[in-house]
Design a protein around this motif. Structure first.
Motif, PDB file in Angstrom:
ATOM      1  N   GLY A  25       0.796  -1.223   0.000  1.00  0.00           N
ATOM      2  CA  GLY A  25       0.000   0.000   0.000  1.00  0.00           C
ATOM      3  C   GLY A  25       0.828   1.272   0.000  1.00  0.00           C
ATOM      4  N   ASP A  42       0.064   3.537  -3.086  1.00  0.00           N
ATOM      5  CA  ASP A  42      -1.254   4.170  -2.971  1.00  0.00           C
ATOM      6  C   ASP A  42      -1.206   5.351  -2.006  1.00  0.00           C
ATOM      7  OD1 ASP A  42      -2.366   2.333  -4.766  1.00  0.00           O
ATOM      8  OD2 ASP A  42      -2.842   0.938  -3.143  1.00  0.00           O
ATOM      9  N   GLU A  61       0.657   8.295  -3.654  1.00  0.00           N
ATOM     10  CA  GLU A  61      -0.220   8.969  -4.611  1.00  0.00           C
ATOM     11  C   GLU A  61      -1.235   9.850  -3.910  1.00  0.00           C
ATOM     12  OE1 GLU A  61      -1.685   5.713  -7.090  1.00  0.00           O
ATOM     13  OE2 GLU A  61      -0.661   6.703  -8.763  1.00  0.00           O
TER      14      GLU A  61
END
Length: 64
Positions: free
Chosen positions: A53, A56, A59
């Motif tokens: 993760g 993610d 981002e």
């Protein structure tokens, strides 16, 4: 270097680079610490195909 000496210097022209791979918790701690003490500096995060993760989360930070 003492804390006072560090505070008296202007280090806004320094970029921080955080390499990471599957170290989401450490990456978050490093990022938050840098933002707390150096809020105007550039932070570059490099992710090596994490599967925990990390990408993610990186981002999501770029969208703030």
């Amino acid at each position: 270097m003492t804390k006072n000496a560090m505070n008296s210097k202007n280090i806004t022209d320094v970029s921080f680079i955080i390499p990471t791979k599957n170290t989401l918790n450490y990456t978050m701690m490093a990022y938050r610490s840098l933002r707390e003490f150096y809020p105007v500096n550039e932070i570059v995060m490099l992710d090596d195909k994490s599967d925990d993760g990390t990408w993610d989360w990186i981002e999501a930070q770029s969208k703030l």
